[in-house]
Scaffold this motif. Structure first.
Motif, PDB file in Angstrom:
ATOM      1  N   GLY A 150       0.812  -1.196   0.000  1.00 37.22           N
ATOM      2  CA  GLY A 150       0.000   0.000   0.000  1.00 37.22           C
ATOM      3  C   GLY A 150       0.851   1.253   0.000  1.00 37.22           C
ATOM      4  O   GLY A 150       2.084   1.202   0.064  1.00 37.22           O
ATOM      5  N   PRO A 151       0.210   2.407  -0.077  1.00 39.90           N
ATOM      6  CA  PRO A 151       0.950   3.673  -0.083  1.00 39.90           C
ATOM      7  C   PRO A 151       1.795   3.825   1.171  1.00 39.90           C
ATOM      8  O   PRO A 151       1.506   3.258   2.220  1.00 39.90           O
ATOM      9  CB  PRO A 151      -0.165   4.724  -0.135  1.00 39.90           C
ATOM     10  CG  PRO A 151      -1.364   3.997  -0.659  1.00 39.90           C
ATOM     11  CD  PRO A 151      -1.241   2.595  -0.179  1.00 39.90           C
ATOM     12  N   ARG A 152       2.846   4.633   1.056  1.00 38.97           N
ATOM     13  CA  ARG A 152       3.751   4.855   2.184  1.00 38.97           C
ATOM     14  C   ARG A 152       2.962   5.392   3.381  1.00 38.97           C
ATOM     15  O   ARG A 152       2.140   6.292   3.270  1.00 38.97           O
ATOM     16  CB  ARG A 152       4.841   5.846   1.798  1.00 38.97           C
ATOM     17  CG  ARG A 152       5.883   6.081   2.897  1.00 38.97           C
ATOM     18  CD  ARG A 152       6.960   7.031   2.407  1.00 38.97           C
ATOM     19  NE  ARG A 152       7.708   6.470   1.303  1.00 38.97           N
ATOM     20  CZ  ARG A 152       8.745   5.649   1.452  1.00 38.97           C
ATOM     21  NH1 ARG A 152       9.140   5.289   2.668  1.00 38.97           N
ATOM     22  NH2 ARG A 152       9.385   5.179   0.402  1.00 38.97           N
ATOM     23  N   GLY A 153       3.229   4.825   4.536  1.00 42.17           N
ATOM     24  CA  GLY A 153       2.584   5.278   5.759  1.00 42.17           C
ATOM     25  C   GLY A 153       1.265   4.593   6.058  1.00 42.17           C
ATOM     26  O   GLY A 153       0.703   4.783   7.131  1.00 42.17           O
ATOM     27  N   ALA A 210     -11.429   1.328  -9.233  1.00 43.11           N
ATOM     28  CA  ALA A 210     -10.228   1.329 -10.064  1.00 43.11           C
ATOM     29  C   ALA A 210      -9.176   2.284  -9.498  1.00 43.11           C
ATOM     30  O   ALA A 210      -7.976   1.963  -9.477  1.00 43.11           O
ATOM     31  CB  ALA A 210     -10.584   1.707 -11.499  1.00 43.11           C
ATOM     32  N   ALA A 211      -9.619   3.451  -9.009  1.00 41.11           N
ATOM     33  CA  ALA A 211      -8.674   4.422  -8.436  1.00 41.11           C
ATOM     34  C   ALA A 211      -8.048   3.882  -7.157  1.00 41.11           C
ATOM     35  O   ALA A 211      -6.844   4.060  -6.917  1.00 41.11           O
ATOM     36  CB  ALA A 211      -9.389   5.733  -8.164  1.00 41.11           C
ATOM     37  N   ALA A 212      -8.841   3.217  -6.317  1.00 45.07           N
ATOM     38  CA  ALA A 212      -8.310   2.648  -5.077  1.00 45.07           C
ATOM     39  C   ALA A 212      -7.297   1.550  -5.376  1.00 45.07           C
ATOM     40  O   ALA A 212      -6.260   1.440  -4.712  1.00 45.07           O
ATOM     41  CB  ALA A 212      -9.451   2.110  -4.222  1.00 45.07           C
ATOM     42  N   ALA A 213      -7.575   0.724  -6.393  1.00 49.09           N
ATOM     43  CA  ALA A 213      -6.630  -0.339  -6.763  1.00 49.09           C
ATOM     44  C   ALA A 213      -5.311   0.253  -7.245  1.00 49.09           C
ATOM     45  O   ALA A 213      -4.232  -0.235  -6.888  1.00 49.09           O
ATOM     46  CB  ALA A 213      -7.251  -1.227  -7.835  1.00 49.09           C
ATOM     47  N   ARG A 214      -5.380   1.314  -8.030  1.00 49.53           N
ATOM     48  CA  ARG A 214      -4.143   1.961  -8.501  1.00 49.53           C
ATOM     49  C   ARG A 214      -3.361   2.543  -7.329  1.00 49.53           C
ATOM     50  O   ARG A 214      -2.134   2.439  -7.277  1.00 49.53           O
ATOM     51  CB  ARG A 214      -4.478   3.067  -9.513  1.00 49.53           C
ATOM     52  CG  ARG A 214      -4.905   2.560 -10.879  1.00 49.53           C
ATOM     53  CD  ARG A 214      -4.902   3.700 -11.892  1.00 49.53           C
ATOM     54  NE  ARG A 214      -5.840   4.761 -11.530  1.00 49.53           N
ATOM     55  CZ  ARG A 214      -7.117   4.794 -11.894  1.00 49.53           C
ATOM     56  NH1 ARG A 214      -7.624   3.807 -12.630  1.00 49.53           N
ATOM     57  NH2 ARG A 214      -7.885   5.814 -11.536  1.00 49.53           N
ATOM     58  N   ALA A 215      -4.071   3.160  -6.387  1.00 44.37           N
ATOM     59  CA  ALA A 215      -3.389   3.781  -5.253  1.00 44.37           C
ATOM     60  C   ALA A 215      -2.642   2.755  -4.417  1.00 44.37           C
ATOM     61  O   ALA A 215      -1.590   3.055  -3.846  1.00 44.37           O
ATOM     62  CB  ALA A 215      -4.401   4.531  -4.388  1.00 44.37           C
ATOM     63  N   PHE A 216      -3.177   1.532  -4.333  1.00 43.04           N
ATOM     64  CA  PHE A 216      -2.553   0.493  -3.510  1.00 43.04           C
ATOM     65  C   PHE A 216      -1.694  -0.468  -4.337  1.00 43.04           C
ATOM     66  O   PHE A 216      -1.136  -1.417  -3.789  1.00 43.04           O
ATOM     67  CB  PHE A 216      -3.616  -0.274  -2.727  1.00 43.04           C
ATOM     68  CG  PHE A 216      -4.077   0.446  -1.492  1.00 43.04           C
ATOM     69  CD1 PHE A 216      -3.531   0.168  -0.258  1.00 43.04           C
ATOM     70  CD2 PHE A 216      -5.034   1.434  -1.576  1.00 43.04           C
ATOM     71  CE1 PHE A 216      -3.936   0.846   0.877  1.00 43.04           C
ATOM     72  CE2 PHE A 216      -5.452   2.133  -0.445  1.00 43.04           C
ATOM     73  CZ  PHE A 216      -4.899   1.838   0.781  1.00 43.04           C
ATOM     74  N   GLY A 217      -1.607  -0.243  -5.633  1.00 39.45           N
ATOM     75  CA  GLY A 217      -0.732  -1.057  -6.465  1.00 39.45           C
ATOM     76  C   GLY A 217      -1.159  -2.503  -6.586  1.00 39.45           C
ATOM     77  O   GLY A 217      -0.310  -3.396  -6.651  1.00 39.45           O
TER      78      GLY A 217
END
Length: 412
Positions: A218-221, A302-309
């Motif tokens: 997931g995103p840093r932090g 789709a945006a949430a999936a991109r944010a979490f890779g």
């Protein structure tokens, strides 16, 4: 029992001194046809064409003398060493490794592979191998007859991937082909082969990576599961994953615990809303199909999936009609649609179905439908109270009936 058993890996390169010495002393040699044709195999040695490893192991166990088993690549990596060391055979083996076919395939492609998943595809495990290809950006597939590039491509229908197909590595007939998954099904491929399956966005960057085939963090932090809505990106209207009805973190945590999504599974998230559960299931390594009739909800997923890779396939459509064209699920979360959707799901026979209801009457109807179609049902009443810690006052209260259904033939 054989006096000595040496397993030699072969990658097409000249044999090492240790391998040549073991072969010259061998009184029994087992291997594929191209191994037995090597000039280093002694002409006086008994030869066994490898088919069934267990049958060959029994022959070796009954042999008096020095035995050698030849295998492609590194025989300790998804190879014959595990079978030969099985307790029922009682064999102690020495191993002379070679470069594994997976390492060779990535070398031919000029790609790093510490971030790759490696799976073995047999006809009985093909669907799970395909699910790993759905869920991860880079996967090496060790194929077998009936579970090769064409079969992988057919089961990946609707998911675009690039295939690097490596045929007969290390031989004079070696060939490397790069094709799209859509075209791979139209070709006849030679065995043995390794397929590198790549796709689902840009290659993830992992500076300072320390673990092979790591799961997306997931995103840093961001740490933890059943994350609050503010952990997800907002759309143009301020909507976020995890903020819709029936998506509060406590319910999501309970649903994920009951579903137990894992690598090799395919999870359907029907009525996925903003996609919070879909994304978190993908973070566990499962392949995920997120289904919703609302285009805005699909965009948030789709945006949430991109944010979490993570890889999440978003399907816009109305259940139960849209379910007919989806691949077979292992576990299903039904976020809406009532008895009609639950009934359609049971016809596909997933291992477990999880859903929820806002009233007892709705819960009873859903539970009866699941039980009627061969599932053992449990239901709990969940109550969550969120407090404002600045004043320790109640901010929000949620009450929901949580239903979990296990296919009856799997129930304890």
């Amino acid at each position: 029992m054989a006096d000595r058993v040496t397993v030699i890996g072969w990658d097409g390169s000249p044999l090492t001194g240790a391998a040549t010495a073991a072969l010259s002393a061998a009184t029994l040699v087992a291997g594929a046809a191209h191994h037995l044709a090597l000039p280093e195999v002694p002409p006086h040695a008994e030869r066994i064409r490898l088919g069934s490893i267990d049958l060959a192991a029994r022959r070796i166990a009954g042999h008096r003398g020095s035995a050698v088993v030849l295998a492609d690549g590194d025989p300790g990596f998804f190879g014959v060493v595990r079978n030969l060391r099985a307790p029922e055979h009682g064999l102690e083996v020495e191993v002379v490794p070679a470069v594994s076919s997976v390492a060779t395939a990535f070398a031919r492609a000029g790609m790093p592979w510490e971030d790759a998943r490696v799976v073995v595809a047999h006809p009985r495990t093909l669907r799970r191998a395909v699910n790993v290809c759905r869920a991860h950006h880079k996967v090496a597939v060790l194929t077998s007859p009936g579970a090769g590039p064409a079969e992988l491509a057919l089961l990946l229908e609707g998911v675009h991937r690039t295939f690097v197909v490596c045929e007969e590595l290390g031989t004079a007939r070696e060939q490397i082909s790069v094709v799209t998954s859509e075209r791979a099904a139209d070709h006849v491929w030679r065995d043995p082969n390794v397929v590198i399956v790549i796709g689902g966005g840009a290659e993830p960057q992992a500076p300072g990576a320390w673990i092979a085939a790591h799961d997306p963090g997931g995103p840093r932090g961001v740490r933890g599961w059943a994350l609050p809505p503010e952990a997800y990106p907002a759309d143009a209207r301020g909507g976020r994953a995890g903020s819709g009805e029936g998506e509060f973190p406590g319910l999501r945590a309970a649903q994920l615990a009951l579903l137990g999504p894992r690598t090799g599974d395919l999870l359907w998230d029907i009525g996925s809303g903003g996609g919070a559960l879909a994304v978190e299931a993908a973070r566990f390594g499962a392949a995920v199909l997120a289904v919703d009739s609302d285009p805005a909800a699909c965009a948030r997923t789709a945006a949430a999936a991109r944010a979490f890779g993570v890889q999440v396939q978003v399907v816009e459509g109305r259940a139960p009609q849209v379910l007919e064209r989806l691949p077979e699920p292992d576990v299903v979360r039904v976020g809406g649609g009532g008895v009609a959707v639950v009934t359609a799901v049971t016809e596909r026979r997933p291992e477990r179905v999880v859903t929820h209801a806002s009233t007892r009457d709705e819960a009873e109807a859903l539970g009866a439908a699941l039980a009627r179609h061969g599932y053992t049902v449990r239901c709990s009443l969940l109550q969550s109270v969120e407090l404002d810690t600045s004043a320790w006052s109640e901010r929000e209260r949620s009450v929901v009936f949580l239903l979990s259904a296990l296919r009856s033939d799997l129930a304890p």
